[in-house]
Design a protein around this motif. Structure first.
Motif, PDB file in Angstrom:
ATOM      1  N   VAL A  82      46.111  47.854  38.385  1.00 60.36           N
ATOM      2  CA  VAL A  82      46.992  47.882  39.568  1.00 60.36           C
ATOM      3  C   VAL A  82      46.570  48.997  40.526  1.00 60.36           C
ATOM      4  CG1 VAL A  82      49.366  48.268  40.381  1.00 60.36           C
ATOM      5  CG2 VAL A  82      48.956  46.886  38.335  1.00 60.36           C
ATOM      6  N   GLN A  83      46.315  50.191  39.981  1.00 58.61           N
ATOM      7  CA  GLN A  83      45.939  51.326  40.837  1.00 58.61           C
ATOM      8  C   GLN A  83      44.601  51.069  41.548  1.00 58.61           C
ATOM      9  OE1 GLN A  83      47.928  53.420  41.696  1.00 58.61           O
ATOM     10  NE2 GLN A  83      49.342  53.906  40.045  1.00 58.61           N
ATOM     11  N   LEU A  84      43.693  50.403  40.854  1.00 54.71           N
ATOM     12  CA  LEU A  84      42.384  50.080  41.455  1.00 54.71           C
ATOM     13  C   LEU A  84      42.590  49.102  42.610  1.00 54.71           C
ATOM     14  CD1 LEU A  84      39.778  47.923  41.446  1.00 54.71           C
ATOM     15  CD2 LEU A  84      39.254  50.348  41.270  1.00 54.71           C
ATOM     16  N   LEU A  85      43.366  48.050  42.360  1.00 49.05           N
ATOM     17  CA  LEU A  85      43.575  47.017  43.384  1.00 49.05           C
ATOM     18  C   LEU A  85      44.359  47.581  44.565  1.00 49.05           C
ATOM     19  CD1 LEU A  85      44.326  43.979  41.030  1.00 49.05           C
ATOM     20  CD2 LEU A  85      42.178  44.509  42.233  1.00 49.05           C
ATOM     21  N   LYS A  86      45.345  48.428  44.277  1.00 45.91           N
ATOM     22  CA  LYS A  86      46.170  49.043  45.349  1.00 45.91           C
ATOM     23  C   LYS A  86      45.288  49.898  46.265  1.00 45.91           C
ATOM     24  CE  LYS A  86      50.192  52.110  45.897  1.00 45.91           C
ATOM     25  NZ  LYS A  86      51.266  52.851  45.176  1.00 45.91           N
ATOM     26  N   ARG A  87      44.425  50.733  45.659  1.00 49.23           N
ATOM     27  CA  ARG A  87      43.583  51.640  46.465  1.00 49.23           C
ATOM     28  C   ARG A  87      42.475  50.858  47.181  1.00 49.23           C
ATOM     29  NH1 ARG A  87      41.466  55.814  42.425  1.00 49.23           N
ATOM     30  NH2 ARG A  87      41.712  54.052  41.014  1.00 49.23           N
ATOM     31  N   ALA A  88      41.978  49.803  46.523  1.00 48.64           N
ATOM     32  CA  ALA A  88      40.951  48.986  47.185  1.00 48.64           C
ATOM     33  C   ALA A  88      41.542  48.319  48.416  1.00 48.64           C
ATOM     34  CB  ALA A  88      40.416  47.943  46.207  1.00 48.64           C
ATOM     35  N   ARG A  89      42.714  47.733  48.261  1.00 45.84           N
ATOM     36  CA  ARG A  89      43.376  47.044  49.382  1.00 45.84           C
ATOM     37  C   ARG A  89      43.667  47.989  50.529  1.00 45.84           C
ATOM     38  NH1 ARG A  89      45.368  45.554  53.123  1.00 45.84           N
ATOM     39  NH2 ARG A  89      46.746  43.801  53.639  1.00 45.84           N
ATOM     40  N   ALA A  90      43.967  49.240  50.203  1.00 48.68           N
ATOM     41  CA  ALA A  90      44.328  50.247  51.232  1.00 48.68           C
ATOM     42  C   ALA A  90      43.127  50.621  52.104  1.00 48.68           C
ATOM     43  CB  ALA A  90      44.898  51.490  50.557  1.00 48.68           C
ATOM     44  N   LEU A  91      41.926  50.215  51.671  1.00 48.87           N
ATOM     45  CA  LEU A  91      40.718  50.528  52.458  1.00 48.87           C
ATOM     46  C   LEU A  91      40.519  49.541  53.605  1.00 48.87           C
ATOM     47  CD1 LEU A  91      38.260  51.316  49.505  1.00 48.87           C
ATOM     48  CD2 LEU A  91      39.314  52.992  51.067  1.00 48.87           C
ATOM     49  N   GLY A  92      41.304  48.444  53.593  1.00 47.14           N
ATOM     50  CA  GLY A  92      41.090  47.424  54.644  1.00 47.14           C
ATOM     51  C   GLY A  92      42.310  46.550  54.840  1.00 47.14           C
ATOM     52  N   ASP A  93      42.035  45.305  55.276  1.00 53.07           N
ATOM     53  CA  ASP A  93      43.145  44.387  55.596  1.00 53.07           C
ATOM     54  C   ASP A  93      43.282  43.243  54.606  1.00 53.07           C
ATOM     55  OD1 ASP A  93      43.514  45.598  58.301  1.00 53.07           O
ATOM     56  OD2 ASP A  93      41.445  44.911  58.512  1.00 53.07           O
ATOM     57  N   ARG A  94      42.216  43.010  53.820  1.00 56.51           N
ATOM     58  CA  ARG A  94      42.191  41.808  52.973  1.00 56.51           C
ATOM     59  C   ARG A  94      41.388  42.123  51.721  1.00 56.51           C
ATOM     60  NH1 ARG A  94      38.503  37.237  53.488  1.00 56.51           N
ATOM     61  NH2 ARG A  94      39.489  35.358  52.637  1.00 56.51           N
ATOM     62  N   LEU A  95      41.948  41.785  50.533  1.00 53.97           N
ATOM     63  CA  LEU A  95      41.256  42.090  49.273  1.00 53.97           C
ATOM     64  C   LEU A  95      40.940  40.803  48.531  1.00 53.97           C
ATOM     65  CD1 LEU A  95      40.202  43.965  47.027  1.00 53.97           C
ATOM     66  CD2 LEU A  95      42.567  44.126  46.181  1.00 53.97           C
ATOM     67  N   ILE A  96      39.661  40.627  48.243  1.00 50.48           N
ATOM     68  CA  ILE A  96      39.195  39.516  47.409  1.00 50.48           C
ATOM     69  C   ILE A  96      38.854  40.074  46.035  1.00 50.48           C
ATOM     70  CG2 ILE A  96      37.441  37.715  47.115  1.00 50.48           C
ATOM     71  CD1 ILE A  96      36.980  37.894  50.187  1.00 50.48           C
ATOM     72  N   VAL A  97      39.312  39.400  44.981  1.00 49.60           N
ATOM     73  CA  VAL A  97      38.993  39.841  43.627  1.00 49.60           C
ATOM     74  C   VAL A  97      38.228  38.726  42.919  1.00 49.60           C
ATOM     75  CG1 VAL A  97      39.880  40.698  41.424  1.00 49.60           C
ATOM     76  CG2 VAL A  97      41.095  41.241  43.556  1.00 49.60           C
ATOM     77  N   ALA A  98      37.049  39.052  42.428  1.00 50.50           N
ATOM     78  CA  ALA A  98      36.256  38.095  41.634  1.00 50.50           C
ATOM     79  C   ALA A  98      36.564  38.362  40.170  1.00 50.50           C
ATOM     80  CB  ALA A  98      34.769  38.269  41.924  1.00 50.50           C
ATOM     81  N   VAL A  99      37.240  37.408  39.529  1.00 50.12           N
ATOM     82  CA  VAL A  99      37.648  37.569  38.130  1.00 50.12           C
ATOM     83  C   VAL A  99      36.613  36.898  37.229  1.00 50.12           C
ATOM     84  CG1 VAL A  99      39.434  36.948  36.426  1.00 50.12           C
ATOM     85  CG2 VAL A  99      40.097  37.741  38.719  1.00 50.12           C
ATOM     86  N   SER A 100      36.193  37.634  36.203  1.00 46.09           N
ATOM     87  CA  SER A 100      35.125  37.140  35.321  1.00 46.09           C
ATOM     88  C   SER A 100      35.552  35.887  34.548  1.00 46.09           C
ATOM     89  CB  SER A 100      34.748  38.222  34.305  1.00 46.09           C
ATOM     90  OG  SER A 100      34.554  39.472  34.933  1.00 46.09           O
ATOM     91  N   LYS A 101      34.730  34.847  34.652  1.00 39.57           N
ATOM     92  CA  LYS A 101      34.974  33.625  33.849  1.00 39.57           C
ATOM     93  C   LYS A 101      34.753  33.976  32.378  1.00 39.57           C
ATOM     94  CE  LYS A 101      35.452  29.872  35.206  1.00 39.57           C
ATOM     95  NZ  LYS A 101      34.857  28.657  35.813  1.00 39.57           N
ATOM     96  N   ASP A 102      35.329  33.156  31.474  1.00 40.48           N
ATOM     97  CA  ASP A 102      35.210  33.418  30.040  1.00 40.48           C
ATOM     98  C   ASP A 102      33.747  33.431  29.595  1.00 40.48           C
ATOM     99  OD1 ASP A 102      38.170  31.410  29.587  1.00 40.48           O
ATOM    100  OD2 ASP A 102      37.993  33.587  29.786  1.00 40.48           O
ATOM    101  N   GLU A 103      32.953  32.508  30.140  1.00 37.82           N
ATOM    102  CA  GLU A 103      31.554  32.424  29.734  1.00 37.82           C
ATOM    103  C   GLU A 103      30.809  33.699  30.161  1.00 37.82           C
ATOM    104  OE1 GLU A 103      33.264  30.374  31.620  1.00 37.82           O
ATOM    105  OE2 GLU A 103      33.459  28.560  30.374  1.00 37.82           O
ATOM    106  N   PHE A 104      31.119  34.201  31.365  1.00 39.09           N
ATOM    107  CA  PHE A 104      30.455  35.414  31.853  1.00 39.09           C
ATOM    108  C   PHE A 104      30.886  36.616  31.020  1.00 39.09           C
ATOM    109  CE2 PHE A 104      28.186  38.293  34.253  1.00 39.09           C
ATOM    110  CZ  PHE A 104      28.971  39.230  34.904  1.00 39.09           C
ATOM    111  N   ASN A 105      32.151  36.637  30.620  1.00 35.07           N
ATOM    112  CA  ASN A 105      32.632  37.722  29.756  1.00 35.07           C
ATOM    113  C   ASN A 105      31.821  37.785  28.473  1.00 35.07           C
ATOM    114  OD1 ASN A 105      34.612  39.351  30.802  1.00 35.07           O
ATOM    115  ND2 ASN A 105      36.204  37.807  30.513  1.00 35.07           N
ATOM    116  N   ALA A 106      31.550  36.616  27.920  1.00 36.20           N
ATOM    117  CA  ALA A 106      30.767  36.559  26.662  1.00 36.20           C
ATOM    118  C   ALA A 106      29.420  37.244  26.880  1.00 36.20           C
ATOM    119  CB  ALA A 106      30.592  35.104  26.243  1.00 36.20           C
TER     120      ALA A 106
END
Ligand code: C2G
Length: 143
Positions: A23-47
């Motif tokens: 949450v703190q990472l996303l909050k501070r990232a969003r505060a750097l601009g107007d729009r936040l995109i988050v790329a969430v790791s797929k299960d296969e990529f996690n492996a």
């Protein structure tokens, strides 16, 4: 002439067992601009990262989308997609926690690269360790 372009931020991660560090990472990232995109790791990529998340990609995507600092979630499927993502989404700033300090500086020719300090004393693995310990202790108490 002031630029009317929105400042778009992007960050990447597994976001398993969503916790205050995320949450703190996303909050501070969003505060750097107007729009936040988050790329969430797929299960296969996690492996391939040697990580096995408790929650599936779909569940982790749903949870991250529910976070008020997040505007869009896209899938992270490999290490190589970042540059194409940055260009496709006209990203201005690439953000990661500083456990990744320096690892993504190669993207500095297409956007600003910014590392944010990690939140201390919390991680998905710490949560898992705590739960394992509690389970062992309760099993011992019942033995
Ligand atoms: N994070 C943080 N503080 C913590 C834990 C995590 O700031 N206590 C940050 C990490 O630095 C990262 C983000 O939260 O920027 C997501 O962390 P993870 O889900 O552990 O992501 P990771 O496995 O580091 O995957 O291509 C990059 C990878 O997908 C990053």
């Amino acid at each position: 002439m002031r630029s009317t372009k929105e400042t778009t931020i992007i960050t990447y991660g597994t976001f398993d067992l969503f916790h205050v560090g995320h949450v703190q990472l996303l909050k501070r990232a969003r505060a750097l601009g107007d729009r936040l995109i988050v790329a969430v790791s797929k299960d296969e990529f996690n492996a391939s990262k040697g990580k096995s998340a408790y929650s599936s990609y779909e569940d982790r995507k749903t949870i991250v989308e529910a976070c008020k600092y997040v505007d869009l979630v896209i899938p992270e499927e490999n290490w190589e997609q970042k540059r194409a993502d940055i260009i496709a989404h006209s990203v201005d700033i690439f953000v990661m926690g500083d456990d990744w300090e320096g690892k993504f500086d190669f993207l500095a020719d297409v956007c600003r690269v910014h590392y944010l300090s990690r939140t201390p004393d919390i991680s998905s693995s710490l949560i898992k360790q705590h739960l394992d310990k509690s389970k062992t202790e309760s099993e011992a108490a019942l033995a």
